[in-house]
Write an enzyme that holds these catalytic residues in place. Structure first.
Site, PDB file in Angstrom:
ATOM      1  N   THR A   1      71.118  37.292  32.533  1.00 63.43           N
ATOM      2  CA  THR A   1      69.891  38.073  32.695  1.00 63.43           C
ATOM      3  C   THR A   1      69.047  38.020  31.435  1.00 63.43           C
ATOM      4  O   THR A   1      67.816  38.069  31.496  1.00 63.43           O
ATOM      5  CB  THR A   1      70.237  39.531  33.049  1.00 63.43           C
ATOM      6  OG1 THR A   1      70.976  39.552  34.273  1.00 63.43           O
ATOM      7  CG2 THR A   1      68.984  40.378  33.210  1.00 63.43           C
TER       8      THR A   1
ATOM      9  N   TYR B   1      83.605  35.149  32.283  1.00 62.96           N
ATOM     10  CA  TYR B   1      82.412  35.401  33.093  1.00 62.96           C
ATOM     11  C   TYR B   1      82.364  34.385  34.225  1.00 62.96           C
ATOM     12  O   TYR B   1      82.058  33.215  34.019  1.00 62.96           O
ATOM     13  CB  TYR B   1      81.177  35.309  32.204  1.00 62.96           C
ATOM     14  CG  TYR B   1      79.857  35.676  32.848  1.00 62.96           C
ATOM     15  CD1 TYR B   1      79.789  36.329  34.073  1.00 62.96           C
ATOM     16  CD2 TYR B   1      78.665  35.378  32.193  1.00 62.96           C
ATOM     17  CE1 TYR B   1      78.571  36.662  34.642  1.00 62.96           C
ATOM     18  CE2 TYR B   1      77.435  35.718  32.760  1.00 62.96           C
ATOM     19  CZ  TYR B   1      77.395  36.364  33.969  1.00 62.96           C
ATOM     20  OH  TYR B   1      76.189  36.701  34.522  1.00 62.96           O
TER      21      TYR B   1
ATOM     22  N   LYS C   1      84.105  39.512  34.156  1.00 58.32           N
ATOM     23  CA  LYS C   1      82.953  39.925  34.955  1.00 58.32           C
ATOM     24  C   LYS C   1      82.881  38.977  36.140  1.00 58.32           C
ATOM     25  O   LYS C   1      82.781  37.755  35.972  1.00 58.32           O
ATOM     26  CB  LYS C   1      81.657  39.865  34.146  1.00 58.32           C
ATOM     27  CG  LYS C   1      80.420  40.229  34.980  1.00 58.32           C
ATOM     28  CD  LYS C   1      79.115  40.016  34.219  1.00 58.32           C
ATOM     29  CE  LYS C   1      77.919  40.335  35.113  1.00 58.32           C
ATOM     30  NZ  LYS C   1      76.619  40.042  34.456  1.00 58.32           N
TER      31      LYS C   1
ATOM     32  N   ILE D   1      78.881  45.621  35.453  1.00 59.16           N
ATOM     33  CA  ILE D   1      77.893  45.071  34.520  1.00 59.16           C
ATOM     34  C   ILE D   1      76.745  44.641  35.417  1.00 59.16           C
ATOM     35  O   ILE D   1      76.746  43.547  35.971  1.00 59.16           O
ATOM     36  CB  ILE D   1      78.474  43.890  33.723  1.00 59.16           C
ATOM     37  CG1 ILE D   1      79.694  44.340  32.913  1.00 59.16           C
ATOM     38  CG2 ILE D   1      77.414  43.290  32.798  1.00 59.16           C
ATOM     39  CD1 ILE D   1      80.441  43.209  32.219  1.00 59.16           C
TER      40      ILE D   1
END
Length: 332
Positions: free
Chosen positions: A55, A151, A180, A227
Site C-alpha cells: 500500500t 508476507y 500477513k 493489517i
C-alpha cells in the site's frame, strides 16, 4: 528467539506525495501529510503502522526515501508520546542481499519488524520450487537484524501462493515471528492459526483483509489481528471488532446476545466498505483518506504509473456504505 509483534490492528499506510515535479520526473514525498495521517492513526489506538509496504508503494520508492519515511514518522510518534506504536517496514525486494540491506537501514531508521514480501519475478515462468523459496526465506531470516513476518500476497507476486507445508517450516525459525496473509483462503488462515505443528506463542497470524477478522480470531490460538487498508480511515471500527472477537474467543462464545449482535453488525458493515479497496486498491485507499479524513494526498494520488482520475468518479456509488461505517466510527 525473537518476540512477535503485539496482537491487534495495524495499518499499511499509503505513502503521500506532492504534485509532480518535472525537474525530478516524479512526485516528491509529502512528509507533513504523512505525519498528519500517522498521528491520526496513533490517536485512534492502532497497534502499529506498516511503512513502505505494498500500500505504501515500496516499489515506487528509492531506499533513501524509504529511510526518510520511516525516520520521519518514528520521530513524530516519539515526539507526540506514541513511542509504543510499532513500525513494520516492508521490503519488496527480489534478492537476499538487498532485502537484508533494506531491513538493516529500516532498523536504523526506527522500524521494529520487517514484513518480507515473497520474491516472485520468475513465478510465472516456472522458475521457483518450494525448496528454493524455503531457502530464500531462511537466508533472509538468518541475516535479518529485525524479526521477520512472511508476507503472502499473491495478487502482487505473480499469483505465487506459499504452501502450508512451507509456512509451517518457516514458522519454526527463531527469527520468523508471524505472517500477513493477503488472500481470501480462510482455510489457510484457520490451519496456520490452529495447527499443532506451529509454535503459536511466537508465530502470529495476521490477515491482510479486515473483512476476515472475525472468523480469523475465532479460528485458533495463533490468530493475532489484521493489517488492513480500510483501517487507514476507519481504524476504531476494526479495533472494536478485534476487541469483541477476542472476548468472544476467550469466553468460548459465552457472551451476551448484544455483543454478538454488535460484532456481526460491525463486521458486516466493515466488509461492505472493504469492497472499495478490493476494487481500487492503493489508489482507492488514498482517495478515501482524502474524502473521509480531509488529508491532502496530492493531485495524482500515487506515483506514476498510478493515476486516480477514474477512482473519484466511482465515489458516489460507494458513499452509502462509507456513511454506514462512519456512523459506527463516530460513536466509537
Amino acid at each position: 528467539m525473537a518476540t512477535p509483534p503485539p496482537d491487534g490492528i495495524y495499518v499499511p499506510v499509503p505513502t503521500f506525495f506532492s504534485s509532480f515535479d518535472k525537474s525530478a520526473y516524479k512526485q516528491p514525498l509529502d512528509i507533513p501529510a504523512q505525519t498528519e495521517h500517522t498521528l491520526f492513526l496513533a490517536s485512534a489506538g492502532v497497534k502499529g503502522l506498516i511503512l513502505c509496504g505494498s500500500t505504501g508503494e515500496a516499489v515506487h520508492l528509492s531506499l533513501g526515501e524509504r529511510v526518510e519515511l520511516i525516520s520521519s514518522q518514528k520521530k513524530a510518534l516519539v515526539e507526540k508520546g506514541y513511542d509504543n506504536v510499532v513500525i513494520m517496514a516492508g521490503t519488496a525486494s527480489q534478492n537476499i542481499d538487498e532485502t537484508v540491506g533494506v531491513i538493516r537501514e529500516s532498523k536504523n531508521a526506527g522500524a521494529s519488524y520487517a514484513l518480507v514480501l515473497t520474491p516472485s519475478y520468475f513465478a510465472g515462468a516456472g522458475g521457483y520450487s518450494e525448496e528454493g523459496m524455503r531457502s530464500w526465506y531462511m537466508a533472509v531470516a538468518d541475516n535479518s537484524e529485525l524479526p521477520v513476518l512472511v508476507y503472502n500476497y499473491p495478487a502482487v507476486t505473480n499469483n505465487l501462493q506459499l504452501s502450508l507445508s512451507l509456512m509451517k517450516h518457516l514458522s519454526t525459525h527463531p527469527n520468523i515471528v508471524g505472517c500477513k496473509l493477503s488472500h481470501g483462503n480462510m482455510s489457510h488462515h484457520l490451519i496456520l492459526s490452529s495447527s499443532p505443528d506451529i509454535p503459536h506463542e511466537k508465530f502470529r497470524v495476521f490477515t491482510g483483509l479486515g473483512q476476515q477478522l472475525l472468523p480469523l480470531l475465532l479460528s485458533g490460538p495463533g490468530a493475532a489481528g489484521a493489517i488492513d487498508g480500510t483501517a487507514a480511515y476507519f481504524p476504531k471500527t476494526l479495533i472494536r471488532i478485534h476487541a469483541l472477537s477476542k472476548k468472544i474467543a476467550a469466553a468460548n462464545g459465552n457472551v451476551s446476545a448484544e455483543e454478538w449482535k454488535e460484532v456481526h453488525a460491525l463486521q458486516c458493515a466493515f466488509s461492505e466498505v472493504e469492497e472499495w479497496v478490493v476494487k481500487f486498491g492503493t489508489i482507492g485507499i488514498k482517495e478515501a483518506v482524502r474524502k473521509v479524513l480531509g488529508i491532502s494526498v496530492g493531485q495524482e494520488g500515487g506515483r506514476l504509473p498510478f493515476c486516480e482520475s477514474h477512482v473519484g468518479k466511482e465515489w458516489e456509488k460507494f458513499k452509502p456504505v462509507f456513511e454506514a461505517v462512519q456512523e459506527y466510527e463516530n460513536k466509537l
